[in-house]
Design a protein around this motif. Structure first.
Motif, mmCIF file in Angstrom:
data_model
loop_
_atom_site.group_PDB
_atom_site.id
_atom_site.type_symbol
_atom_site.label_atom_id
_atom_site.label_comp_id
_atom_site.label_asym_id
_atom_site.label_seq_id
_atom_site.Cartn_x
_atom_site.Cartn_y
_atom_site.Cartn_z
ATOM 1 N N THR A 239 35.289 50.115 28.605
ATOM 2 C CA THR A 239 35.308 49.973 30.064
ATOM 3 C C THR A 239 35.811 48.602 30.511
ATOM 4 O O THR A 239 36.100 48.400 31.691
ATOM 5 N N PHE A 240 35.892 47.656 29.587
ATOM 6 C CA PHE A 240 36.407 46.325 29.910
ATOM 7 C C PHE A 240 37.814 46.412 30.496
ATOM 8 O O PHE A 240 38.221 45.559 31.299
ATOM 9 N N GLU A 241 38.577 47.438 30.102
ATOM 10 C CA GLU A 241 39.972 47.561 30.549
ATOM 11 C C GLU A 241 40.090 47.774 32.053
ATOM 12 O O GLU A 241 41.165 47.533 32.623
ATOM 13 N N PHE A 242 39.018 48.174 32.716
ATOM 14 C CA PHE A 242 39.110 48.573 34.127
ATOM 15 C C PHE A 242 38.760 47.457 35.114
ATOM 16 O O PHE A 242 38.760 47.699 36.317
ATOM 17 N N TRP A 243 38.480 46.262 34.630
ATOM 18 C CA TRP A 243 38.119 45.227 35.599
ATOM 19 C C TRP A 243 39.291 44.819 36.505
ATOM 20 O O TRP A 243 39.059 44.543 37.694
ATOM 21 N N PRO A 244 40.572 44.790 36.060
ATOM 22 C CA PRO A 244 41.636 44.427 37.016
ATOM 23 C C PRO A 244 41.803 45.430 38.167
ATOM 24 O O PRO A 244 41.859 45.016 39.336
ATOM 25 N N PRO A 245 41.871 46.760 37.908
ATOM 26 C CA PRO A 245 41.997 47.670 39.047
ATOM 27 C C PRO A 245 40.792 47.668 39.970
ATOM 28 O O PRO A 245 40.935 47.939 41.176
ATOM 29 N N VAL A 246 39.616 47.361 39.448
ATOM 30 C CA VAL A 246 38.438 47.283 40.319
ATOM 31 C C VAL A 246 38.574 46.129 41.307
ATOM 32 O O VAL A 246 38.294 46.279 42.505
ATOM 33 N N ILE A 247 39.022 44.981 40.850
ATOM 34 C CA ILE A 247 39.205 43.844 41.754
ATOM 35 C C ILE A 247 40.308 44.132 42.774
ATOM 36 O O ILE A 247 40.161 43.843 43.972
ATOM 37 N N ILE A 248 41.405 44.736 42.320
ATOM 38 C CA ILE A 248 42.497 45.050 43.247
ATOM 39 C C ILE A 248 42.041 46.073 44.286
ATOM 40 O O ILE A 248 42.428 46.010 45.456
ATOM 41 N N ARG A 249 41.207 47.016 43.866
ATOM 42 C CA ARG A 249 40.656 47.988 44.820
ATOM 43 C C ARG A 249 39.870 47.291 45.921
ATOM 44 O O ARG A 249 39.956 47.664 47.098
ATOM 45 N N GLN A 250 39.113 46.269 45.568
ATOM 46 C CA GLN A 250 38.353 45.523 46.588
ATOM 47 C C GLN A 250 39.299 44.786 47.538
ATOM 48 O O GLN A 250 39.021 44.671 48.731
ATOM 49 N N VAL A 251 40.427 44.294 47.007
ATOM 50 C CA VAL A 251 41.403 43.616 47.866
ATOM 51 C C VAL A 251 41.995 44.596 48.880
ATOM 52 O O VAL A 251 42.133 44.279 50.064
ATOM 53 N N VAL A 252 42.335 45.799 48.428
ATOM 54 C CA VAL A 252 42.885 46.809 49.333
ATOM 55 C C VAL A 252 41.890 47.137 50.435
ATOM 56 O O VAL A 252 42.247 47.236 51.619
ATOM 57 N N GLN A 253 40.642 47.295 50.069
ATOM 58 C CA GLN A 253 39.610 47.619 51.060
ATOM 59 C C GLN A 253 39.450 46.509 52.088
ATOM 60 O O GLN A 253 39.366 46.761 53.296
ATOM 61 N N CYS A 254 39.414 45.272 51.620
ATOM 62 C CA CYS A 254 39.254 44.136 52.526
ATOM 63 C C CYS A 254 40.448 44.015 53.474
ATOM 64 O O CYS A 254 40.276 43.810 54.675
ATOM 65 N N LEU A 255 41.659 44.146 52.943
ATOM 66 C CA LEU A 255 42.851 44.036 53.781
ATOM 67 C C LEU A 255 42.911 45.150 54.817
ATOM 68 O O LEU A 255 43.361 44.943 55.948
ATOM 69 N N SER A 256 42.476 46.326 54.451
ATOM 70 C CA SER A 256 42.491 47.442 55.391
ATOM 71 C C SER A 256 41.600 47.153 56.596
ATOM 72 O O SER A 256 41.984 47.420 57.739
#
Length: 384
Positions: A239-256
């Motif tokens: 599951t370590f592989e998924f930390w970059p898309p999780v952070i980017i997902r938070q950026v998308v949410q914040c920008l929206s």
């Protein structure tokens, strides 16, 4: 007992996930507070789009808390350093965070569409309703897919269970995320391009609503890094592989959320609340001292009625000492034609009608609406 401070390392991204998520959550909250404060200070009340953005912010806060708890329970570390219970908890948090993320984006987009509707004429709202319907279908389909992404007994466990093709799903989701944002921007651009306003004002409105374009790069990055993480996960099952898309997902949410609040910056809100974009097809935006459009229309009318040699406007006095509610004006034109006739046009305006600028907050703008009641009477007089 105070836990020792945890530092980010190449093998432990949990502190980074928690810190970035908390920062973006606070940024989104401050953006919404600024929007609501501006709205309340300028109009004294909130509208439907404000209530929708409040709901979206509440969902975003809940989603961010879930991600922070996910990081606190080991997400961002390699599986060999975690207990099975921690891995299971992290997967459940990721599952819940994905659902809340989808709903948050959907509600935020609906709020943005409502903002556009607030400044759109009635006969041009059909396209906006179509965009809103597309957003609802997109969000509902995505939520259903995530809820049943894996076997019903453990839909959050994509490590061992049979699941849908998650990289393909998230690619579909983010592509429609971009498409719905472009549709919303296109609706406001089409609206402002067909109004009579100065080019600077059109550019300002387009820039304000076009700020949602900054979401597109983040959404594209989410697609790219999700596919990279999924490819790496097939070989490592970590599951370590998924930390970059999780952070980017938070950026998308914040920008929206943040870009949905940009139109409520105070200078722009002053222009909107003055009514510059609420008069429908009769919308006319005239800056003080600019009368070029009026001169042009006067010349066009002169071509239809013949050359005017003299014009006279008279306002008869009323014998009644009380202030009259109806004002009468006469415009007499004497043309140099052989018959020597004189045409008189009488225009009456009822002051009892509500003033068009009763709600205006700007004294620098003149707005002509279709709510004027004008009676025109034409009479012919023999030449004196």
């Amino acid at each position: 007992m105070i836990q020792p401070r945890e530092f980010e390392t190449p093998y432990n991204k949990s502190p980074l996930v928690r810190a970035v998520t908390a920062f973006l959550m606070v940024f989104a909250i401050l953006s919404v507070i600024t929007r609501l404060a501006t709205r309340l200070l300028t109009t004294g009340s909130l509208k439907s789009d404000d209530h929708m953005i409040i709901a979206a912010t509440a969902l975003a806060v809940a989603q961010s808390i879930v991600v922070i708890l996910q990081g606190a329970n080991g997400f961002g570390q390699h599986n060999y350093a975690l207990q099975p219970e921690q891995i299971s908890y992290a997967l459940k948090c990721m599952y819940a965070a994905n659902v809340l993320y989808i709903v948050t984006l959907g509600v935020t987009k609906i709020s943005a569409c409502m903002t556009v509707m607030n400044v759109a004429p009635l006969d041009r709202r059909r396209g906006i309703f179509s965009v809103m319907a597309l957003i609802v279908l997109w969000a509902v389909s995505a939520v259903v897919t995530v809820l049943f992404q894996c076997q019903v007994s453990a839909p959050w466990n994509f490590m061992t269970g049979k699941c849908v093709n998650l990289p393909v799903f998230w690619t579909y989701f983010e592509i429609l995320n971009i498409a719905t944002d472009l549709a919303t921007i296109s609706a406001i651009v089409e609206l402002i391009w067909n109004i009579q306003a100065q080019r600077a004002m059109k550019s300002l409105v387009g820039f304000i609503f076009g700020s949602r374009l900054i979401i597109i790069p983040a959404a594209v990055c989410h697609i790219v890094y999700w596919n990279k993480a999924a490819t790496a996960f097939k070989s490592t099952n970590d599951t370590f592989e998924f930390w970059p898309p999780v952070i980017i997902r938070q950026v998308v949410q914040c920008l929206s959320i943040a870009t949905a609040c940009i139109p409520y910056l105070k200078p722009f809100l002053d222009n909107l609340e003055s009514g510059q974009m609420r008069a429908g097809d009769a919308l006319l935006y005239i800056k003080s001292g600019s009368a070029s459009s009026a001169n042009k229309s006067s010349r066009n009318r002169g071509k239809k009625t013949g050359e005017i040699s003299r014009s006279r406007i008279s306002a008869p006095r009323s014998s009644n000492p009380r202030p009259s509610t109806t004002k009468r004006f006469e415009l007499s034109d004497i043309s140099n034609n052989p018959r020597g006739t004189k045409a008189t046009t009488t225009i009456m305006h009822d002051d009892a009608q509500p003033l068009w600028d009763g709600e205006s907050q700007s004294s620098q703008t003149v707005l002509v609406q279709q709510s004027w009641r004008v009676d025109v009477e034409a009479r012919s007089h023999a030449q004196e």
